[in-house]
Design a protein around this motif. Structure first.
Motif, PDB file in Angstrom:
ATOM      1  N   ILE A  14       0.829  -1.212   0.000  1.00 15.92           N
ATOM      2  CA  ILE A  14       0.000   0.000   0.000  1.00 15.92           C
ATOM      3  C   ILE A  14       0.862   1.261   0.000  1.00 15.92           C
ATOM      4  N   ASP A  15       0.468   2.195  -0.803  1.00 12.54           N
ATOM      5  CA  ASP A  15       1.128   3.491  -0.812  1.00 12.54           C
ATOM      6  C   ASP A  15       0.564   4.328   0.347  1.00 12.54           C
ATOM      7  N   GLU A  16       1.453   4.718   1.239  1.00  9.57           N
ATOM      8  CA  GLU A  16       1.050   5.429   2.469  1.00  9.57           C
ATOM      9  C   GLU A  16       0.208   6.682   2.176  1.00  9.57           C
ATOM     10  N   ASN A  17       0.639   7.463   1.184  1.00  6.51           N
ATOM     11  CA  ASN A  17      -0.085   8.713   0.858  1.00  6.51           C
ATOM     12  C   ASN A  17      -1.472   8.425   0.301  1.00  6.51           C
ATOM     13  N   ASP A  18      -1.512   7.398  -0.549  1.00  2.92           N
ATOM     14  CA  ASP A  18      -2.778   6.944  -1.124  1.00  2.92           C
ATOM     15  C   ASP A  18      -3.760   6.597   0.009  1.00  2.92           C
ATOM     16  N   TYR A  19      -3.256   5.820   0.959  1.00  2.00           N
ATOM     17  CA  TYR A  19      -4.050   5.369   2.105  1.00  2.00           C
ATOM     18  C   TYR A  19      -4.588   6.578   2.889  1.00  2.00           C
ATOM     19  N   THR A  21      -4.889   9.721   1.940  1.00  2.98           N
ATOM     20  CA  THR A  21      -5.828  10.530   1.140  1.00  2.98           C
ATOM     21  C   THR A  21      -7.215   9.913   1.189  1.00  2.98           C
ATOM     22  N   LEU A  22      -7.271   8.588   1.011  1.00  2.00           N
ATOM     23  CA  LEU A  22      -8.587   7.933   1.000  1.00  2.00           C
ATOM     24  C   LEU A  22      -9.210   7.915   2.399  1.00  2.00           C
ATOM     25  N   MET A  23      -8.386   7.721   3.433  1.00  2.00           N
ATOM     26  CA  MET A  23      -8.928   7.752   4.800  1.00  2.00           C
ATOM     27  C   MET A  23      -9.529   9.140   5.085  1.00  2.00           C
ATOM     28  N   ASN A  24      -8.898  10.170   4.532  1.00  2.00           N
ATOM     29  CA  ASN A  24      -9.388  11.540   4.748  1.00  2.00           C
ATOM     30  C   ASN A  24     -10.695  11.832   4.019  1.00  2.00           C
ATOM     31  N   ARG A  25     -11.089  10.944   3.134  1.00  2.00           N
ATOM     32  CA  ARG A  25     -12.357  11.173   2.407  1.00  2.00           C
ATOM     33  C   ARG A  25     -13.569  10.600   3.169  1.00  2.00           C
ATOM     34  N   LYS A  26     -13.314  10.116   4.385  1.00  2.00           N
ATOM     35  CA  LYS A  26     -14.375   9.425   5.134  1.00  2.00           C
ATOM     36  C   LYS A  26     -15.641  10.280   5.313  1.00  2.00           C
ATOM     37  N   GLU A  27     -15.424  11.543   5.684  1.00  2.00           N
ATOM     38  CA  GLU A  27     -16.583  12.408   5.936  1.00  2.00           C
ATOM     39  C   GLU A  27     -17.438  12.562   4.674  1.00  2.00           C
ATOM     40  N   GLU A  28     -16.726  12.785   3.570  1.00  4.91           N
ATOM     41  CA  GLU A  28     -17.423  12.963   2.282  1.00  4.91           C
ATOM     42  C   GLU A  28     -18.208  11.693   1.917  1.00  4.91           C
ATOM     43  N   VAL A  29     -17.574  10.522   2.113  1.00  9.38           N
ATOM     44  CA  VAL A  29     -18.222   9.244   1.779  1.00  9.38           C
ATOM     45  C   VAL A  29     -19.429   9.001   2.696  1.00  9.38           C
ATOM     46  N   LEU A  30     -19.235   9.254   3.995  1.00  8.22           N
ATOM     47  CA  LEU A  30     -20.349   9.045   4.939  1.00  8.22           C
ATOM     48  C   LEU A  30     -21.510   9.995   4.637  1.00  8.22           C
ATOM     49  N   ASP A  31     -21.162  11.178   4.208  1.00 12.00           N
ATOM     50  CA  ASP A  31     -22.181  12.151   3.846  1.00 12.00           C
ATOM     51  C   ASP A  31     -23.034  11.619   2.688  1.00 12.00           C
ATOM     52  N   LYS A  32     -22.354  11.093   1.673  1.00 16.43           N
ATOM     53  CA  LYS A  32     -23.082  10.525   0.523  1.00 16.43           C
ATOM     54  C   LYS A  32     -23.943   9.357   0.976  1.00 16.43           C
ATOM     55  N   PHE A  33     -23.358   8.501   1.798  1.00 19.51           N
ATOM     56  CA  PHE A  33     -24.054   7.323   2.291  1.00 19.51           C
ATOM     57  C   PHE A  33     -25.300   7.736   3.083  1.00 19.51           C
ATOM     58  N   ASN A  34     -25.125   8.682   3.988  1.00 25.41           N
ATOM     59  CA  ASN A  34     -26.248   9.086   4.848  1.00 25.41           C
ATOM     60  C   ASN A  34     -27.349   9.811   4.075  1.00 25.41           C
ATOM     61  N   ASN A  35     -26.975  10.380   2.937  1.00 29.50           N
ATOM     62  CA  ASN A  35     -27.984  11.084   2.127  1.00 29.50           C
ATOM     63  C   ASN A  35     -28.581  10.213   1.033  1.00 29.50           C
TER      64      ASN A  35
END
Ligand code: PA5
Length: 395
Positions: A14-19, A21-35
């Motif tokens: 796994i590329d550390e930066n990739d990981y 970046t994607l972990m930091n998208r959690k709020e955005e993903v949860l927002d989509k999921f919850n909506n």
């Protein structure tokens, strides 16, 4: 208890930066999921529905020799996978449930009709759309048999599970007055485990309260499900395009079929997604094991380990289940050395709570993964394409 190891045999791929970046998208993903309007499967089901399911299951058990469940895809795999995991391999004493509607094989249907000829059976036809070809054909053939056997009592032999308002099956219910259950609008087929589509057949042989309770306990695994989605996405970026689900219990083979539908239909869009496949070990180590170890390096694996087994088999003073798990550990090391990342999910036991929580975990994972890929994890437009071709060809 469920444990996850997404590090030991994964980190080096796994590329550390990739990981990050994607972990930091959690709020955005949860927002989509919850909506999303398709997450009805996260909502609690009512006591009234549970009681109706229990009472109907009881009356099926008391009145018939067997239940024939007709359905395909998301209207089949959840309850079939669960049932297969909790039945005995031999001398099974549970109420007989036959799953039909997954094939157009005339040999199969002809033999089923012959088998049911002398049985007092009940039909549970399950289809959200009410128009799926395999379901419709099987239902017609078996309903004709019921009509011949019970011309006066047909209604008491049929239970329909379908959309609340629309579709040919709902129209038939309205006309004939069959007992029916609803598949809610905000739940798609592959996410429908917590609906009557699966809960009715399961309530016949299993503790419905335990199933429902265990399922919602899966909510606690949200963080792990998000990390699972992130890891998969990181591996995809490293050209690991295939996920192989590995199980060490033969009776989990349909659990992986359920997983294949869940991830295949949720992610395989816009030229993206990870192709889900599965192997049952140790059987498939003697066939596909060669490819995984030394073939094209597009694969990563998710191992499902069950730590304890209630069945003791002695092999020269060693417990066989322990040997099975020792093989699992060795296979992970071997495949890792062959450039195959290996994720591990460990259940302390194969029980209702663990399995239903795990199902919830995987559903969350599929939804999150879809959003990380930038696709809608709840539609399946591609499935319609072949259906349209068939309809045209049948004209
Ligand atoms: O996940 C899905 O939506 C599909 O696999 C469907 O479950 C499957 O095609 C069966 O559809 P239906 O329940 O409408 O008969």
């Amino acid at each position: 208890m469920i444990k996850f190891d997404f590090n030991t045999y994964v980190n080096s791929f796994i590329d550390e930066n990739d990981y990050k970046t994607l972990m930091n998208r959690k709020e955005e993903v949860l927002d989509k999921f919850n909506n999303s309007t398709m997450t009805g499967w996260t909502k609690e089901i009512s006591e009234e529905l549970k009681n109706d399911l229990k009472n109907t299951a009881k009356s099926i058990k008391n009145s018939f020799d067997c239940l024939v469940v007709i359905g395909i895809g998301g209207s089949f795999l959840g309850s079939y996978a669960f049932d297969k995991m909790f039945r005995s391999y031999y001398n099974d004493s549970k109420f007989e449930i036959i799953y039909a509607g997954t094939t157009l094989s005339s040999k199969y249907l002809d033999e089923l009709v012959e088998y049911l000829k002398d049985k007092n059976f009940c039909l549970n036809v399950i289809s959200k759309s009410g128009s799926t070809m395999e379901t419709t054909i099987t239902y017609k053939v078996l309903k004709d048999l019921l009509k011949r056997k019970y011309p006066e009592e047909l209604n008491s032999h049929i239970i329909v599970t379908t959309d609340k308002n629309k579709g040919p099956l709902r129209e038939e219910v309205n006309k004939e007055g069959y007992k029916s259950f609803e598949i809610p609008n905000d739940i798609g087929g592959r996410y429908s485990f917590i609906t009557p589509a699966h809960l009715l057949p399961l309530a016949i042989n299993y503790d419905l309260d335990a199933i429902v309770k265990g399922y919602y306990k899966g909510k606690r695994l949200l963080d792990q499900a998000y990390e699972y989605a992130v890891i998969r996405n990181c591996l995809f970026d490293k050209r690991k395009f295939v996920e192989n689900y590995c199980v060490y219990e033969e009776n989990m083979s349909y659990f992986t079929e359920w997983l294949k539908q869940l991830y295949g239909e949720s992610e395989g869009k816009n030229g993206l997604g990870i192709y889900p496949t599965s192997t049952v070990h140790t059987r498939d180590l003697h066939s596909l094991g060669q490819f995984i170890q030394e073939g094209n390096k597009i694969i990563f694996e998710t191992f499902i380990k069950v730590t304890n087994s209630p069945n003791y088999v002695d092999y020269n003073g060693r417990e066989l289940h322990e040997i099975n798990n020792l093989v699992l550990d060795s296979v992970m090391r071997a495949h890792f050395s062959g450039n195959v990342p290996c994720l591990e999910i460990e259940l302390d036991e194969m029980n209702i709570e663990n399995i239903t929580s795990l199902m919830y975990f995987f559903m969350l994972g599929a939804a999150f993964s879809g959003y990380l890929f930038g696709i809608d994890p709840f539609d399946q437009p591609g499935v319609e394409v072949y259906k349209k071709e068939v309809r045209e060809a049948l004209k």
